[in-house]
Design a protein around this motif. Structure first.
Motif, PDB file in Angstrom:
ATOM      1  N   GLU A   1      -3.270   5.300   1.323  1.00 59.77           N
ATOM      2  CA  GLU A   1      -4.421   4.445   1.566  1.00 59.77           C
ATOM      3  C   GLU A   1      -4.615   4.294   3.061  1.00 59.77           C
ATOM      4  O   GLU A   1      -3.647   4.145   3.801  1.00 59.77           O
ATOM      5  CB  GLU A   1      -4.219   3.073   0.916  1.00 59.77           C
ATOM      6  CG  GLU A   1      -4.169   3.151  -0.592  1.00 59.77           C
ATOM      7  CD  GLU A   1      -4.057   1.798  -1.270  1.00 59.77           C
ATOM      8  OE1 GLU A   1      -3.899   0.773  -0.564  1.00 59.77           O
ATOM      9  OE2 GLU A   1      -4.121   1.762  -2.503  1.00 59.77           O
TER      10      GLU A   1
ATOM     11  N   TYR B   1      -7.909   4.884  -1.227  1.00 57.75           N
ATOM     12  CA  TYR B   1      -8.705   3.823  -0.605  1.00 57.75           C
ATOM     13  C   TYR B   1      -8.855   4.131   0.870  1.00 57.75           C
ATOM     14  O   TYR B   1      -7.910   4.599   1.517  1.00 57.75           O
ATOM     15  CB  TYR B   1      -7.995   2.473  -0.776  1.00 57.75           C
ATOM     16  CG  TYR B   1      -8.639   1.353  -0.004  1.00 57.75           C
ATOM     17  CD1 TYR B   1      -9.730   0.668  -0.521  1.00 57.75           C
ATOM     18  CD2 TYR B   1      -8.157   0.986   1.247  1.00 57.75           C
ATOM     19  CE1 TYR B   1     -10.336  -0.360   0.191  1.00 57.75           C
ATOM     20  CE2 TYR B   1      -8.754  -0.039   1.964  1.00 57.75           C
ATOM     21  CZ  TYR B   1      -9.834  -0.706   1.439  1.00 57.75           C
ATOM     22  OH  TYR B   1     -10.434  -1.713   2.137  1.00 57.75           O
TER      23      TYR B   1
ATOM     24  N   ASP C   1      -6.157   1.919   5.791  1.00 58.67           N
ATOM     25  CA  ASP C   1      -6.701   0.588   6.015  1.00 58.67           C
ATOM     26  C   ASP C   1      -6.454   0.169   7.456  1.00 58.67           C
ATOM     27  O   ASP C   1      -5.993   0.962   8.269  1.00 58.67           O
ATOM     28  CB  ASP C   1      -6.114  -0.417   5.017  1.00 58.67           C
ATOM     29  CG  ASP C   1      -4.597  -0.507   5.092  1.00 58.67           C
ATOM     30  OD1 ASP C   1      -4.001  -0.178   6.143  1.00 58.67           O
ATOM     31  OD2 ASP C   1      -3.993  -0.923   4.090  1.00 58.67           O
TER      32      ASP C   1
ATOM     33  N   VAL D   1     -18.221   5.406  -1.574  1.00 55.40           N
ATOM     34  CA  VAL D   1     -18.098   4.908  -0.194  1.00 55.40           C
ATOM     35  C   VAL D   1     -18.555   5.960   0.814  1.00 55.40           C
ATOM     36  O   VAL D   1     -19.171   5.632   1.825  1.00 55.40           O
ATOM     37  CB  VAL D   1     -16.676   4.394   0.111  1.00 55.40           C
ATOM     38  CG1 VAL D   1     -15.666   5.518   0.223  1.00 55.40           C
ATOM     39  CG2 VAL D   1     -16.665   3.566   1.388  1.00 55.40           C
TER      40      VAL D   1
ATOM     41  N   ASP E   1     -10.968   2.228   4.407  1.00 53.12           N
ATOM     42  CA  ASP E   1     -11.823   1.126   4.830  1.00 53.12           C
ATOM     43  C   ASP E   1     -12.746   1.561   5.961  1.00 53.12           C
ATOM     44  O   ASP E   1     -12.830   2.738   6.301  1.00 53.12           O
ATOM     45  CB  ASP E   1     -10.979  -0.096   5.210  1.00 53.12           C
ATOM     46  CG  ASP E   1     -10.185   0.079   6.487  1.00 53.12           C
ATOM     47  OD1 ASP E   1     -10.309   1.123   7.165  1.00 53.12           O
ATOM     48  OD2 ASP E   1      -9.426  -0.853   6.832  1.00 53.12           O
ATOM     49  N   SER E   2     -13.444   0.605   6.536  1.00 54.68           N
ATOM     50  CA  SER E   2     -14.435   0.912   7.556  1.00 54.68           C
ATOM     51  C   SER E   2     -13.818   1.530   8.813  1.00 54.68           C
ATOM     52  O   SER E   2     -14.467   2.324   9.495  1.00 54.68           O
ATOM     53  CB  SER E   2     -15.231  -0.339   7.930  1.00 54.68           C
ATOM     54  OG  SER E   2     -14.369  -1.340   8.438  1.00 54.68           O
TER      55      SER E   2
ATOM     56  N   SER F   1     -22.042   4.857   2.731  1.00 54.83           N
ATOM     57  CA  SER F   1     -21.844   4.675   4.175  1.00 54.83           C
ATOM     58  C   SER F   1     -22.792   5.551   4.993  1.00 54.83           C
ATOM     59  O   SER F   1     -23.012   5.303   6.167  1.00 54.83           O
ATOM     60  CB  SER F   1     -20.401   5.008   4.550  1.00 54.83           C
ATOM     61  OG  SER F   1     -20.163   6.411   4.409  1.00 54.83           O
TER      62      SER F   1
ATOM     63  N   ASN G   1       0.830  -1.200   0.000  1.00 51.49           N
ATOM     64  CA  ASN G   1       0.000   0.000   0.000  1.00 51.49           C
ATOM     65  C   ASN G   1       0.865   1.250   0.000  1.00 51.49           C
ATOM     66  O   ASN G   1       1.917   1.274   0.631  1.00 51.49           O
ATOM     67  CB  ASN G   1      -0.894   0.025   1.242  1.00 51.49           C
ATOM     68  CG  ASN G   1      -1.909  -1.087   1.219  1.00 51.49           C
ATOM     69  OD1 ASN G   1      -2.178  -1.676   0.182  1.00 51.49           O
ATOM     70  ND2 ASN G   1      -2.477  -1.386   2.350  1.00 51.49           N
TER      71      ASN G   1
END
Length: 104
Positions: free
Chosen positions: A24, A60, A26, A87, A62-63, A91, A2
């Motif tokens: 990114e 990118y 993550d 996203v 993520d949650s 979301s 990444n």
């Protein structure tokens, strides 16, 4: 591998705080992002508007990153590129805080 996550907090001339993020976000580095976001919000003077979270350099997230944004939704304005539009919308974040999508 990444792209490395970079975080920079600055203040604009009007006193608003800007957290600029690139790379990114993550599970491996979300704690760094959420920590920087929490610190930016804590350090932002009241009355100078929301903390601007500049995600234009993020490819990118993520949650875990979304969770950090949700935790501070009342104090942030998110600026992102078209890549993150879906996203941020799906979301529900865009429904509870200001999200500006800029064309790429």
């Amino acid at each position: 591998m990444n792209p490395e996550l970079t975080l920079a907090t600055t203040s604009r001339a009007d006193g608003a705080v800007v957290l600029t993020v690139a790379g990114e976000i993550d599970m491996a580095n979300a704690a760094r992002f959420t920590g920087a976001l929490a610190e930016a919000v804590r350090g932002a003077p009241l009355g100078c508007g929301p903390v601007v979270v500049d995600l234009l350099g993020v490819g990118y997230l993520d949650s875990a990153a979304l969770s950090g944004l949700f935790a501070h939704a009342e104090r942030v304005e998110v600026v992102a590129g078209e890549l993150l539009e879906a996203v941020l919308t799906v979301s529900g974040l865009a429904a509870i805080t200001s999200v500006r999508i800029l064309g790429e």
